[in-house]
Design a protein around this motif. Structure first.
Motif, mmCIF file in Angstrom:
data_model
loop_
_atom_site.group_PDB
_atom_site.id
_atom_site.type_symbol
_atom_site.label_atom_id
_atom_site.label_comp_id
_atom_site.label_asym_id
_atom_site.label_seq_id
_atom_site.Cartn_x
_atom_site.Cartn_y
_atom_site.Cartn_z
ATOM 1 N N ALA A 128 22.419 45.257 35.337
ATOM 2 C CA ALA A 128 23.165 44.580 34.263
ATOM 3 C C ALA A 128 24.466 45.326 33.960
ATOM 4 N N LEU A 129 24.389 46.651 33.905
ATOM 5 C CA LEU A 129 25.593 47.443 33.657
ATOM 6 C C LEU A 129 26.579 47.300 34.813
ATOM 7 N N THR A 130 26.061 47.248 36.022
ATOM 8 C CA THR A 130 26.915 47.056 37.197
ATOM 9 C C THR A 130 27.615 45.703 37.134
ATOM 10 N N LEU A 131 26.915 44.656 36.719
ATOM 11 C CA LEU A 131 27.524 43.334 36.585
ATOM 12 C C LEU A 131 28.663 43.365 35.567
ATOM 13 N N ILE A 132 28.417 43.957 34.414
ATOM 14 C CA ILE A 132 29.430 44.002 33.355
ATOM 15 C C ILE A 132 30.656 44.787 33.817
ATOM 16 N N LEU A 133 30.420 45.965 34.388
ATOM 17 C CA LEU A 133 31.543 46.801 34.821
ATOM 18 C C LEU A 133 32.250 46.229 36.046
ATOM 19 N N SER A 134 31.520 45.533 36.908
ATOM 20 C CA SER A 134 32.156 44.890 38.064
ATOM 21 C C SER A 134 33.095 43.773 37.628
ATOM 22 N N CYS A 135 32.692 43.034 36.621
ATOM 23 C CA CYS A 135 33.572 41.982 36.094
ATOM 24 C C CYS A 135 34.830 42.590 35.490
ATOM 25 N N GLN A 136 34.678 43.716 34.786
ATOM 26 C CA GLN A 136 35.854 44.377 34.222
ATOM 27 C C GLN A 136 36.757 44.886 35.338
ATOM 28 N N LEU A 137 36.177 45.474 36.368
ATOM 29 C CA LEU A 137 36.964 45.963 37.497
ATOM 30 C C LEU A 137 37.689 44.811 38.191
ATOM 31 N N ALA A 138 36.987 43.698 38.400
ATOM 32 C CA ALA A 138 37.616 42.537 39.040
ATOM 33 C C ALA A 138 38.783 42.025 38.198
ATOM 34 N N GLY A 139 38.611 42.025 36.878
ATOM 35 C CA GLY A 139 39.703 41.611 35.994
ATOM 36 C C GLY A 139 40.893 42.545 36.104
ATOM 37 N N GLU A 140 40.636 43.834 36.130
ATOM 38 C CA GLU A 140 41.724 44.818 36.273
ATOM 39 C C GLU A 140 42.458 44.634 37.596
ATOM 40 N N VAL A 141 41.703 44.427 38.679
ATOM 41 C CA VAL A 141 42.318 44.254 40.005
ATOM 42 C C VAL A 141 43.142 42.971 40.041
ATOM 43 N N LEU A 142 42.594 41.878 39.491
ATOM 44 C CA LEU A 142 43.337 40.612 39.487
ATOM 45 C C LEU A 142 44.639 40.726 38.707
ATOM 46 N N VAL A 143 44.614 41.415 37.585
ATOM 47 C CA VAL A 143 45.840 41.591 36.792
ATOM 48 C C VAL A 143 46.833 42.460 37.557
ATOM 49 N N LEU A 144 46.338 43.512 38.189
ATOM 50 C CA LEU A 144 47.219 44.398 38.949
ATOM 51 C C LEU A 144 47.863 43.677 40.131
ATOM 52 N N VAL A 145 47.081 42.867 40.839
ATOM 53 C CA VAL A 145 47.577 42.161 42.024
ATOM 54 C C VAL A 145 48.490 40.998 41.651
ATOM 55 N N SER A 146 48.103 40.251 40.624
ATOM 56 C CA SER A 146 48.841 39.034 40.288
ATOM 57 C C SER A 146 49.982 39.266 39.301
#
Length: 123
Positions: free
Chosen positions: A6-24
């Motif tokens: 569950a913690l991995t899911l939450i933190l993975s979503c945050q990481l994906a959001g950070e990467v998407l903002v950085l890339v886009s």
């Protein structure tokens, strides 16, 4: 083990959001986009599992720890805060008033939309 998933899911979503903002280059904070990704994921899965809910509640229980760095920053830059307190106070007051107004207008719009969907009854 389920807690770690569950913690991995939450933190993975945050990481994906950070990467998407950085890339886009989107003008949105990465954690906000990550939260939207988590919401979409939970919507596709049919809701929040008990383990994810427990993990989120535990994280929220310790949310006050995240304010420690901000408090230290205020103390470190106290001279700047003291010199610019009128601008800081105005930003806080205006920001709060704007947030309240936007929230009220959004709620009124949602109420009108729901009333329209129920057949035009206004409450």
């Amino acid at each position: 083990m389920q807690l770690l998933e569950a913690l991995t899911l939450i933190l993975s979503c945050q990481l994906a959001g950070e990467v998407l903002v950085l890339v886009s280059g989107l003008p949105v904070p990465g954690p906000v986009l990550g939260m939207l990704l988590l919401l979409a994921w939970l919507g596709l899965r049919g809701g929040v599992s008990e383990r994810v809910a427990q993990t989120a509640d535990t994280l929220l229980g310790h949310l006050s720890l995240l304010f420690v760095p901000a408090g230290v920053g205020v103390l470190v830059h106290w001279e700047r805060v003291r010199d610019q307190w009128p601008a800081i106070a105005a930003a806080l007051v205006l920001g709060t008033l704007i947030t309240l107004a936007v929230t009220a207008l959004t709620m009124a719009g949602v109420q009108r939309l729901l009333a329209w969907r129920r057949g035009g009854r206004h409450e």
